[in-house]
Design an enzyme around this catalytic site. Structure first.
Site, short mmCIF file in Angstrom:
data_model
loop_
_atom_site.label_atom_id
_atom_site.label_comp_id
_atom_site.label_asym_id
_atom_site.label_seq_id
_atom_site.Cartn_x
_atom_site.Cartn_y
_atom_site.Cartn_z
N THR A 241 0.84 -1.20 0.00
CA THR A 241 0.00 0.00 0.00
C THR A 241 0.87 1.25 0.00
O THR A 241 0.58 2.23 -0.69
CB THR A 241 -0.92 0.00 1.24
OG1 THR A 241 -1.61 -1.23 1.29
CG2 THR A 241 -1.92 1.14 1.18
N HIS B 81 2.06 1.87 -3.50
CA HIS B 81 1.04 2.48 -4.35
C HIS B 81 0.89 3.96 -4.01
O HIS B 81 0.81 4.82 -4.89
CB HIS B 81 -0.32 1.79 -4.16
CG HIS B 81 -0.38 0.40 -4.74
ND1 HIS B 81 -0.16 0.15 -6.08
CD2 HIS B 81 -0.63 -0.80 -4.19
CE1 HIS B 81 -0.28 -1.14 -6.31
NE2 HIS B 81 -0.57 -1.75 -5.18
ZN LIG Z 1 -0.04 -3.14 5.02
#
Ligand SMILES: [Zn+2]
Ligand SMILES: [Zn+2]
Length: 340
Positions: free
Chosen positions: A39, A42
């Site tokens: 994450t 990203h």
């Molecule tokens: Zn995570």
């Protein structure tokens, strides 16, 4: 304190920020280590993060100060923060799926609340003590381990299954290791990078193959050696399409890795073989405690799952770029210090 701050346009700078003050019922945590999550990649590399924010949510540390009204915790105690529990009342919770509780507070990726810095505040009610057998550094693997446990639980995998894992990065490796710890031994990892394939074998895969060796499925029926469950951990559309092709009758594809491009799903094959496609996100209702217990049990090859070299705050962005390029296999731990 020094912090790795997202400054916009895919850039991170080390800046000096004030140490946060723990509010009522909060403690101040001195962060020992914080893992880099997909994450975070990203948010930074694809530039979704809000400039001024400090990312990093896979942390472990020690209690450095107590806010007003905090009881039962002592300075110096090694802790992680548990998942936010489901509300118990919304329609997801009532269906036994608190992982997708409708009242879950939004993740704190966008505000200044992350742990790529020395100190962060955390609610005392969510703290979990790190067992003596587990180092604080290794405990920073608790959150992704809780996700892997949830992923495997949703899949329904048993030791009888033939499992394919596509993607040999941190998520694929952890999923493989958790499957192995639960007695699943017939695990094949598909991964383009040679070093990641080697690491997959080291964490418990029986076989590691290059994606181009996975056969195309025939019009009807299955490939010669089909899998009962496939975990798509790479986030690549082509990997998801290949994984679907490898499934046996009544097989299950679990989407774990997110990505920009959407796979094309062969619905005809899904119908005729009665396949199940599911997504996995967040944690079990039991939160992080089972993950801490599993990590402390010694059943996971932590030395292979975690990269040996810590990254410092000023090395965060280069490490993210190396992870995105597939040059690193395991979880990268950030130690909140500065090189120079
Ligand atoms: Zn995570
Ligand atoms: Zn709920």
């Amino acid at each position: 304190m020094s912090a790795a701050v997202y400054t916009g346009d895919g850039a991170i700078a080390v800046q000096e920020l004030a140490v946060p003050r723990p509010g009522p019922d909060e403690v101040l945590i001195e962060v020992s280590h914080c893992g880099i999550c997909g994450t975070d990649l990203h948010l930074v590399l694809e530039q979704y993060a809000r400039p001024g924010s400090v990312l990093g949510h896979e942390w472990a540390g020690t209690i450095a100060a107590l806010g007003e009204g905090v009881d039962g915790w002592e300075l110096g105690t090694r802790v992680v923060a548990d998942a936010t529990p489901g509300c118990g009342e919304c329609r997801s919770c009532r269906r036994g799926r608190p992982a997708v509780c409708l009242r879950r507070e939004p993740p704190d990726y966008f505000g200044f609340r992350g742990a790529f810095c020395r100190y962060k505040a955390a609610p005392a009610a969510r703290l979990l003590r790190i067992p003596d057998a587990l180092s604080t550094r290794d405990a920073a693997l608790t959150e992704p381990t809780a996700i892997a446990l949830h992923t495997v639980a949703l899949s329904g995998a048993t030791p009888d299954d033939r499992v394919l894992v596509t993607g040999g990065g941190p998520v694929g490796l952890l999923t493989t290791a958790v499957l192995r710890a639960q007695g699943v031994t017939d695990i094949t990892v598909s991964e383009p990078a040679g070093p990641r394939r080697e690491r997959a074998l080291a964490v418990g895969a029986a076989k590691a193959v290059a994606p181009e060796t996975l056969p195309k499925a025939p019009m009807a029926g299955t490939v010669d050696a089909p899998f009962t469950i496939a975990f798509e951990c790479s986030g690549h559309a082509s990997a998801a399409e290949a994984a679907l092709d490898q499934l046996d009758y009544a097989g299950t594809l679990v989407f774990v890795g997110t990505g920009h491009e959407w796979p094309r799903i062969n619905h005809n094959r899904t119908i005729v073989l009665e396949l199940t496609l599911i997504g996995a996100y967040n944690y079990e209702a039991s939160g992080f405690a089972p993950a801490l217990e599993l990590l402390a049990s010694g059943a996971l090859p932590l030395g292979e799952l975690i990269e040996a070299d810590d990254v410092l705050l000023d090395g965060l962005l280069p490490a993210m770029e190396r992870l995105a390029a597939g040059e690193l296999a395991g979880k990268v731990m950030v130690r909140p210090e500065v090189q120079s």
